[in-house]
Every structure is written in C-alpha cells, then in structure tokens.
Design a protein around this motif. Structure first.
Motif, PDB file in Angstrom:
ATOM      1  N   LEU A  93      68.301  54.751  12.486  1.00 55.69           N
ATOM      2  CA  LEU A  93      67.224  55.222  11.617  1.00 55.69           C
ATOM      3  C   LEU A  93      67.544  54.983  10.148  1.00 55.69           C
ATOM      4  N   ASP A  94      66.629  54.291   9.481  1.00 52.01           N
ATOM      5  CA  ASP A  94      66.725  54.096   8.039  1.00 52.01           C
ATOM      6  C   ASP A  94      65.339  54.471   7.511  1.00 52.01           C
ATOM      7  N   ILE A  95      65.301  55.557   6.734  1.00 55.58           N
ATOM      8  CA  ILE A  95      63.991  56.095   6.359  1.00 55.58           C
ATOM      9  C   ILE A  95      63.143  55.076   5.596  1.00 55.58           C
ATOM     10  N   ARG A  96      63.811  54.273   4.752  1.00 55.51           N
ATOM     11  CA  ARG A  96      63.009  53.298   3.987  1.00 55.51           C
ATOM     12  C   ARG A  96      62.386  52.263   4.925  1.00 55.51           C
ATOM     13  N   ALA A  97      63.235  51.793   5.840  1.00 53.92           N
ATOM     14  CA  ALA A  97      62.721  50.792   6.801  1.00 53.92           C
ATOM     15  C   ALA A  97      61.623  51.414   7.655  1.00 53.92           C
ATOM     16  N   ALA A  98      61.798  52.722   8.003  1.00 54.96           N
ATOM     17  CA  ALA A  98      60.801  53.400   8.834  1.00 54.96           C
ATOM     18  C   ALA A  98      59.469  53.464   8.097  1.00 54.96           C
ATOM     19  N   THR A 107      60.976  52.557  15.079  1.00 49.63           N
ATOM     20  CA  THR A 107      61.762  52.873  13.880  1.00 49.63           C
ATOM     21  C   THR A 107      63.102  53.480  14.265  1.00 49.63           C
ATOM     22  N   LEU A 108      63.123  54.205  15.375  1.00 41.80           N
ATOM     23  CA  LEU A 108      64.384  54.836  15.797  1.00 41.80           C
ATOM     24  C   LEU A 108      65.238  53.884  16.631  1.00 41.80           C
ATOM     25  N   GLY A 109      64.655  52.774  17.039  1.00 36.95           N
ATOM     26  CA  GLY A 109      65.374  51.836  17.919  1.00 36.95           C
ATOM     27  C   GLY A 109      65.537  52.423  19.308  1.00 36.95           C
ATOM     28  N   ARG A 110      64.562  53.241  19.738  1.00 36.47           N
ATOM     29  CA  ARG A 110      64.661  53.855  21.068  1.00 36.47           C
ATOM     30  C   ARG A 110      63.686  53.221  22.051  1.00 36.47           C
TER      31      ARG A 110
END
Ligand SMILES: Nc1ncnc2c1ncn2[C@@H]1O[C@H](COP(=O)(O)OP(=O)(O)OP(=O)(O)O)[C@@H](O)[C@H]1O
Length: 625
Positions: free
Chosen positions: A343-348, A404-407
């Motif tokens: 998780l990277d908030i900016r990328a999210a 965004t979480l890669g899940r």
C-alpha cells in the motif's frame, strides 16, 4: 417377473453406458455417474421408481474403440450401432448415493444378475432405453451346486471340474488367515458351477478387456474356456512370487491384499498387492500434503484423524469419497498463505482517480480507511458498505481497492440467498454437503487475506433453512471472525485478515444487526456533466477496446454523448449508457469488418467513423433495442 421359464428381468431396460469397470453377473461393482444421460437415468428411473422392477438397469461397458469417439457423451448413434449387437449385464441398483461436490454426481452400487442381448433401441433420450433378450437363467443362484452339474455334458463337466480345482488351488496360495480361506472355500462350494467363471473373473485381478471377453461368452463352455486361462495366469504369477520370496526372505512381509468390496454372493478380493500399494502411495502423498498445509493444530488433528479412517476404508465405500473430498479441501485451503500488502497512499489516490471519475467523498473515505490500515496493520476496522443506485460504480470501487492493496479480489453475490448454509456450509452428515461461499471463496483465491466484496447485502432473503444474515454477523464481526467455523469444515478458520466490503442499493432492507456492524458510505447518482465525463474518460475507451476498435476508427463527440444520455437513458448510474455505447461499437465494428472506405477508392486507409447527432438517428434502432 416370474413365469414358467424362471425369474425374468424386464424386457425393456434403461442402459447405463460408461467406460468405467465391467459388471459381471454375480458381482457387485460401484459406478460413478456424472454424464447427462446417466444422471437422467438415475434421477428419472432409479430415484422415482417405487417397484423392484424399476431398480433393474442394464449395464454395458462400450468397447475401447467407442471411448475415443466424440459421440460417446454427445449424440450417440454411431457408437450405438457398435453396442447394440453386444451383450450387457442386467443389474439391480442396491444403493444410490448423490453428491453435489465437487460437481453433481451419483455413486451407484450395482449387483449383476444376468446377461442380456440388446434386440433394439427404443429411445436415446433422456436416457437410453432398449428392448432386451435375457440370456442367462436367474434362478441358478438358488439351485444347489449339484443339481446344476447334473445337466452338464461330459466335456463341460470336465471343464467345470478343472476350473473348480484351479480356483481351490488359487485359494490355497493366498496369504490369508485360515478362517478367511475357509469362508471363501465355503462360498466356492456353495456356488453352482455355471456361475463360477463370472464370479471368479470378477474377483481376480484382470483387465476390463478380459472381463468383457468373459461377458461376451454366451455359451457356458466358451465362458469356462475364456476364464480358465485368467485363473491359471494368476496361479502362475503367485507361484513365481512364492519362488522369489523363498530366495529373498526379506520380501516375506509383502502381504497379498484382500479387498472387502461388496461382491454378490461373496466378497471381492484382489490377488496382488499392486492396488493396495497405489492406495498406500496416495495416502502417503495426502499425509504429506496435510503436514505441508501449515494448518493450525486443531485442524491438523482433525485431518490426521480423518486420514487414519480413510486408510482403513475400502475405496468402494461411499464415505471414502466424502472423506477424501474433505481432506482435499482442507489441504487446499490457504491456512497461512497470504499476499503482502503493497500500500502506497499516493499511488492508491492516483489509481482510484484513474479508475473512477467524480465520487470524491467516497474516494476520500476509502483513502482514509486505507491510510489507517497502513499505519495500523492489525486494524479491526469497520466494514465499509457502499450504498447507492445500480451502476454507480460500487463494485468497481471494491475491485480498485483490492488493486491498490495488491490483494486478490473475490465477489460473493448475496442477492436472493435465503439459506444460511450458503454462508456457513452444510454439515458433512448431509448428502451432497459442501462448504459455504466464504470457504469456497478462500479456496478459489488461494490466500487468506483477499478483498471479499459482499454484493447486494440488502437482497438477502430468509427461509425455513435459516437466516443467512445471522450467519454473516459472525463473518463480519472482527471480534468473532478469527474463529469462523464453517459447518462442513467443522474447524475454525481465521477470517480476520480478510477485508470485507459490502454493497447495497438501499439500507432499508439490510437487517439492523448487520447494518450496525458496517459503516455506510452513500454513493449518489451522477449529474449529466459527470456522466458525459465518465463516458469519455472510461466507458468509451473500455468499449472500444472490448470491441477491438481504435479511436482512429470511431469517434463519439461530447454532444452525441449528451444526446444519448438525454434521449436514450434514464438512470442514476452509467450502466445503461455503457450498454448504448457498446451497441454503437458493435454497429461500427460491422462496418469496419466490411471494409468501410471512401466510396470506390480501395487504396485509401479505413475512414474514422464519427457518430454525429444525425448519424445517431441511424443507430437508433440498434441502441434503443
Ligand atoms: N465514476 C465512475 N468512473 C468510471 N466508471 C464508472 C464510474 N461509475 C460507474 N462506472 C462504470 O459503470 C459500470 C457499472 O458499475 P458497477 O458494476 O460497479 O455498478 P454497481 O454500483 O456495483 O451496480 P449494482 O448495484 O447494480 O451492482 C462499470 O463498468 C464501472 O466501471
């Protein structure tokens, strides 16, 4: 069924056709049924019929040449011609077991009664029905051995004596306890001689091809002649084995197996240990998998106990398949397999903005939620529930969160679910029991921390089979879901790593206790301008790609989109708009495929189609349909 000619089978028999195993008169064999025709036979004939007659069916293993025929499971005429002229076994279904997992199938236990010849085919659907002619007498099992022998001519008498002696010799060579040998000897003596070839051929280890040869031998003499070499081959094999054992005493412990399958009128046994070894290998492989599945101690204990039971069970027992399926599921479940959150908030934020236009309030709350998760990984946080009209992007935001979480992402559609076993699974004591949707979902994604989207929680139903909403309470409660117990598994599975998101069209029909566990985020409908933007940023590029078109081939100006929205859609979301754009793309795809060029000039490249307001009228028929 009785007449002066003795006991008779019905003259019209439904035929069970599959390439699995050969049923000989006097033996009992288990068949697994899953092809559409055979399933119909079981459900319409065996399960509906109430008379003894309705439990009698015909069984024929098609010759190997039919097995590769594409018609084997489809329309079957050519292969039929092959089967019609051949012999089959009429059998009585003594047990029918049904299961829905892993796919719908029945398991039939059939006892062979006598041979028949197919005289004509009456129908092929829904199951195969044939007019048959009975070939063997059915009362031979009730006639004492000596009476049958009296009628034999000299040569046949000689043959049957030889066969009997060989069978006794084989029995004496088996590594079995004295009482077991005595029991088989009694069985051998009590059987009428004419049944010996069938019964012995079904017991000894032979190929299906050889068994079919015995089945096809209508005259008794021929049957003895076909079965005797098989028996002699077994005896020779055992002699060789004994010789090697004497030379190498270490092999002494290799015990020949006795298989306790139900054989009528005796029991079925195998004369070499190969099969047992295969089973053993299978059990060892399964045990390895159980130990390698990294499951918690409680689950491991249950699995080892079930494995121990499985090893003692004969494969023909219906419970064998059930236990095996259970263990397969247990080792497949992701007890401790998870993906790493990236998780990277900016990328999210960028990803959410790229995927969805507008919905600022919702995106802000989702980012807050994700930010808190990043700071506190073990967040026992609220369950987000997106509520809004259809087609406003609730499901699609859920999918973006997983990205965004890669899940892994898994959607569980709850609309119309009215049985709590759908969520919690059935107890294993039920026929056709299977795990619930949560456990099935975990098995599908293969990790224990996916994003589960519980779609349409407002459309859960209630019935006599329980309240699924009540079952969901445990799933969604962070205080309880670390030990969620599916009825099928009967051991706790930790759901605390799963990220649950729910969607609904309205909160009015969500049960209050469930609503209380969720944080409701309203997703309102879009304005006309927002819809135009969504169409140009997302829907049109998506549809072009889905229809194999490029922006050079089709251009829809903003005014046309406005026209489509105001004239052809009436909705809060954008789903209908997306469909209309799809319809335009399809119409244009036809023109592109036909090679739409400037009239007559073939050398020019394909022209871009611009859907203007006037042209839109010509697409009207397509898009209003
Ligand atoms: N703001 C948006 N930006 C981009 N695409 C959107 C937006 N809103 C909706 N869509 C698109 O609209 C389509 C329908 O959305 P989705 O299936 O998520 O709707 P929904 O709200 O879950 O509907 P339902 O309640 O019927 O399940 C999807 O293709 C989605 O990408």
């Amino acid at each position: 069924m009785t007449s002066d000619g003795g006991i008779k089978i019905p003259s019209r028999l439904p035929l069970l056709l599959s390439h699995e195993g050969v049923l000989l008169p006097g033996s009992t064999v288990r068949f697994s049924v899953d092809s559409p025709r055979n399933m119909q036979l079981v459900s319409q004939r065996l399960l509906r019929g109430t008379s003894l007659k309705s439990t009698i069916i015909g069984r024929r293993t098609p010759p190997p040449s039919c097995l590769c025929s594409p018609t084997f499971s489809g329309s079957l005429s050519p292969f039929f011609h092959l089967c019609v002229c051949r012999i089959g076994t009429a059998g009585i279904a003594v047990q029918v077991v049904g299961s829905n997992w892993p796919k719908p199938h029945y398991s039939l236990l059939i006892t062979g009664l006598c041979r028949f010849r197919v005289s004509s085919l009456l129908k092929e659907r829904p199951f195969v029905l044939a007019e048959v002619e009975q070939l063997d007498k059915l009362d031979q099992y009730t006639t004492p051995a000596t009476e049958g022998a009296a009628a034999e001519d000299e040569e046949l008498g000689e043959l049957s004596k030889k066969f009997y002696q060989a069978a006794v010799q084989l029995l004496g060579m088996l590594d079995m306890s004295v009482p077991v040998v005595a029991k088989f000897r009694r069985l051998l003596d009590s059987l009428p001689r004419e049944t010996l070839p069938d019964v012995v051929a079904s017991m000894i280890r032979t190929s299906n091809k050889e068994k079919l040869q015995v089945l096809d031998a209508v005259s008794l003499e021929e049957r003895f002649k076909k079965a005797l070499p098989m028996l002699t081959k077994q005896i020779e094999g055992l002699k060789l084995l004994q010789k090697t054992r004497k030379m190498n005493p270490d092999n002494e412990k290799r015990v020949l197996s006795v298989r306790k399958g139900g054989v009528f009128p005796g029991r079925q046994f195998n004369l070499d240990g190969e099969d047992e070894e295969e089973d053993g290998d299978d059990a060892v492989a399964l045990e390895k998998k159980v130990h390698g599945a990294n499951m918690p101690d409680a689950a491991l204990r249950v699995c080892l106990k079930e494995l121990k039971r499985l090893k003692k069970m004969p494969q023909s027992m219906p419970e064998y398949a059930l236990t095996r399926n259970y263990l397969d599921l247990m080792v497949e479940l992701p007890w401790s397999k998870s993906t790493k959150d990236c998780l990277d908030i900016r990328a999210a934020r960028t990803l959410l903005d790229n995927d969805h236009y507008a919905m600022d309030k919702l995106k802000r709350r989702v980012l807050e939620y994700l930010a808190v998760r990043q700071l506190k990984t073990s967040l026992k946080g609220p369950i987000l529930c997106f509520v809004g009209p259809p087609g406003v992007g609730k499901t699609s935001v859920g999918r973006s969160i997983a990205r965004t979480l890669g899940r892994e992402f898994h959607r569980i559609a709850l609309g119309g679910v009215c049985d709590q076993s759908d969520i919690r699974g059935h107890r294993r004591t039920y026929v056709g029991s299977m795990p619930g949707r949560i456990i099935n979902g975990l098995k599908t994604v293969g990790v224990n921390n996916p994003v589960f989207l519980l779609d349409e929680v407002d459309k859960l139903g209630k019935s006599l089979q329980g309240d699924p909403a009540a079952a969901l309470l445990e799933v969604l409660d962070p205080e309880q879901n670390h030990s969620f117990t599916d009825h099928y598994l009967n051991v706790a599975f930790d759901l605390s790593q799963v990220l649950f998101i729910a969607t609904a069209n309205t909160t009015a029909t969500i049960p209050p206790a469930l609503l209380d566990r969720m944080e409701v985020l309203q997703v309102p409908g879009y304005t006309q301008e927002e819809r135009v933007e969504i169409a140009h940023r997302h829907l049109i590029p998506n549809q072009l790609e889905q229809h194999g078109l490029t922006p050079q081939q089709l251009h829809i100006p903003q005014e046309t989109t406005q026209d489509i929205i105001s004239r052809y859609t009436r909705e809060a979301g954008v789903r209908s708009l997306e469909r209309k754009i799809g319809a335009i793309c399809r119409a244009v795809a036809v023109k592109v495929a036909e090679g739409h060029r400037c009239e007559g000039i073939k050398s020019l490249p394909l022209m871009q189609m611009i859907v203007t307001a006037i042209k839109l009228c010509s697409y009207c028929a397509t898009i209003s349909g």
